[in-house]
Design a protein around this motif. Structure first.
Motif, PDB file in Angstrom:
ATOM      1  N   VAL A  65       0.836  -1.204   0.000  1.00  0.00           N
ATOM      2  CA  VAL A  65       0.000   0.000   0.000  1.00  0.00           C
ATOM      3  C   VAL A  65       0.871   1.253   0.000  1.00  0.00           C
ATOM      4  O   VAL A  65       0.544   2.260  -0.643  1.00  0.00           O
ATOM      5  CB  VAL A  65      -0.943  -0.011   1.224  1.00  0.00           C
ATOM      6  N   SER A  66       1.993   1.221   0.718  1.00  0.00           N
ATOM      7  CA  SER A  66       2.873   2.384   0.784  1.00  0.00           C
ATOM      8  C   SER A  66       3.481   2.703  -0.588  1.00  0.00           C
ATOM      9  O   SER A  66       3.763   3.867  -0.883  1.00  0.00           O
ATOM     10  CB  SER A  66       3.983   2.145   1.809  1.00  0.00           C
ATOM     11  N   GLY A  68       1.903   2.373  -3.485  1.00  0.00           N
ATOM     12  CA  GLY A  68       0.858   3.138  -4.164  1.00  0.00           C
ATOM     13  C   GLY A  68       0.723   4.545  -3.596  1.00  0.00           C
ATOM     14  O   GLY A  68       0.517   5.509  -4.343  1.00  0.00           O
ATOM     15  N   ALA A  69       0.869   4.672  -2.268  1.00  0.00           N
ATOM     16  CA  ALA A  69       0.779   5.990  -1.647  1.00  0.00           C
ATOM     17  C   ALA A  69       1.910   6.895  -2.113  1.00  0.00           C
ATOM     18  O   ALA A  69       1.707   8.083  -2.374  1.00  0.00           O
ATOM     19  CB  ALA A  69       0.803   5.850  -0.123  1.00  0.00           C
ATOM     20  N   GLY A  70       3.117   6.339  -2.226  1.00  0.00           N
ATOM     21  CA  GLY A  70       4.247   7.128  -2.703  1.00  0.00           C
ATOM     22  C   GLY A  70       4.035   7.627  -4.125  1.00  0.00           C
ATOM     23  O   GLY A  70       4.347   8.778  -4.446  1.00  0.00           O
ATOM     24  N   LEU A  72       1.124   8.149  -5.605  1.00  0.00           N
ATOM     25  CA  LEU A  72       0.072   9.175  -5.590  1.00  0.00           C
ATOM     26  C   LEU A  72       0.603  10.504  -5.081  1.00  0.00           C
ATOM     27  O   LEU A  72       0.255  11.570  -5.607  1.00  0.00           O
ATOM     28  CB  LEU A  72      -1.093   8.698  -4.716  1.00  0.00           C
ATOM     29  N   VAL A  73       1.432  10.456  -4.034  1.00  0.00           N
ATOM     30  CA  VAL A  73       2.023  11.699  -3.512  1.00  0.00           C
ATOM     31  C   VAL A  73       2.898  12.365  -4.558  1.00  0.00           C
ATOM     32  O   VAL A  73       2.870  13.589  -4.738  1.00  0.00           O
ATOM     33  CB  VAL A  73       2.831  11.401  -2.229  1.00  0.00           C
ATOM     34  N   ILE A 198       8.389   7.011   1.215  1.00  0.00           N
ATOM     35  CA  ILE A 198       7.189   6.340   1.733  1.00  0.00           C
ATOM     36  C   ILE A 198       7.245   4.826   1.473  1.00  0.00           C
ATOM     37  O   ILE A 198       7.056   4.029   2.398  1.00  0.00           O
ATOM     38  CB  ILE A 198       5.918   6.966   1.129  1.00  0.00           C
ATOM     39  N   GLY A 202       7.684   1.730   4.335  1.00  0.00           N
ATOM     40  CA  GLY A 202       6.791   0.578   4.410  1.00  0.00           C
ATOM     41  C   GLY A 202       7.543  -0.732   4.284  1.00  0.00           C
ATOM     42  O   GLY A 202       7.253  -1.696   4.998  1.00  0.00           O
TER      43      GLY A 202
END
Length: 229
Positions: A65-66, A68-70, A72-73, A198, A202
């Motif tokens: 998940v991290s 994908g978060a990275g 997106l950021v 990020i 993770g």
């Protein structure tokens, strides 16, 4: 000599000194007292080894998940920076416009024209002036209206205030001009850092959780094995 085969006082065929009482209850086979071995209490389920493997699964799911978060950021930061840099209004060749400039905002002049179009820009005479310099890196941004803008000049002013700027095309061709901001290098670096840091955090967290859980489970198995003996 005579032989008496009748019951004697000793109890006939019964063993001497062992005369069963007519009132004693008969004991069933296998009852206590006859040396019949018992089977004991059935063993319960084996103790669970803790912590659960679910901790490892959850940690690695968080690591994915991290990632994908990275991403997106990074995309959000770059997109927001480019959109903020694009001009919000434009003017035609030969026009002068009044704009508010602040050196802290890194103002810049952008142009939207065909490749090879020659033009010049400057401050109106008799008004506060600054300096126009060519950018070291060619930068193209796209505003909310979908227009692509290429940075033409960096605008340098000593203090914040209202300035009058104009641009004109030299020779044939058409162009639109606008005042925006330079792409902030720190914002791009920040978005790139988010893309790297990020997911790295993770992944590192997942590795640490995996090691801790496996070590604790190994110790728990040893304690259970020692208790069984």
């Amino acid at each position: 000599m005579s032989h008496n085969f009748g019951n004697s006082a000793g109890g006939g065929f019964g063993a001497p000194g062992h005369t069963p009482s007519p009132h004693a209850p008969a004991q069933p086979y296998g009852a206590p007292g006859y040396g019949q071995p018992g089977y004991g209490v059935p063993a319960g389920p084996p103790p669970k080894v803790k912590p659960s493997i679910g901790w490892i699964v959850g940690a690695w799911l968080l690591a994915f998940v991290s990632i994908g978060a990275g991403i997106l950021v990074f995309i959000g930061g770059i997109f927001g920076t480019v959109t903020d840099a694009a001009p919000t209004s434009s003017f035609n060749s030969g026009e002068f416009v009044k704009v508010k400039l602040d050196p802290a905002g890194s103002p810049a002049i952008y142009v939207s024209a065909e490749e090879g179009t020659r033009f010049e820009c400057g401050f109106q005479q008799g008004t506060p002036e600054g300096a126009l310099t060519q950018p070291t890196v060619q930068t193209t941004v796209t505003g909310d209206d979908g227009i692509a803008w290429e940075q033409a000049f960096r605008v340098g002013v000593d203090q914040a205030g209202e300035y009058t700027i104009g641009c004109a095309v030299q020779g044939e061709g058409q162009a639109r001009f606008g005042v925006g901001k330079e792409l902030a290098a720190d914002s791009i670096v920040g978005g790139t850092a988010g893309l790297v840091l990020i997911p790295a955090f993770g992944f590192l967290l997942a590795v640490i959780v995996t090691i801790v859980v496996l070590v604790k489970r190994s110790r728990a198995r040893k304690r259970i094995a020692a208790g069984a003996w």
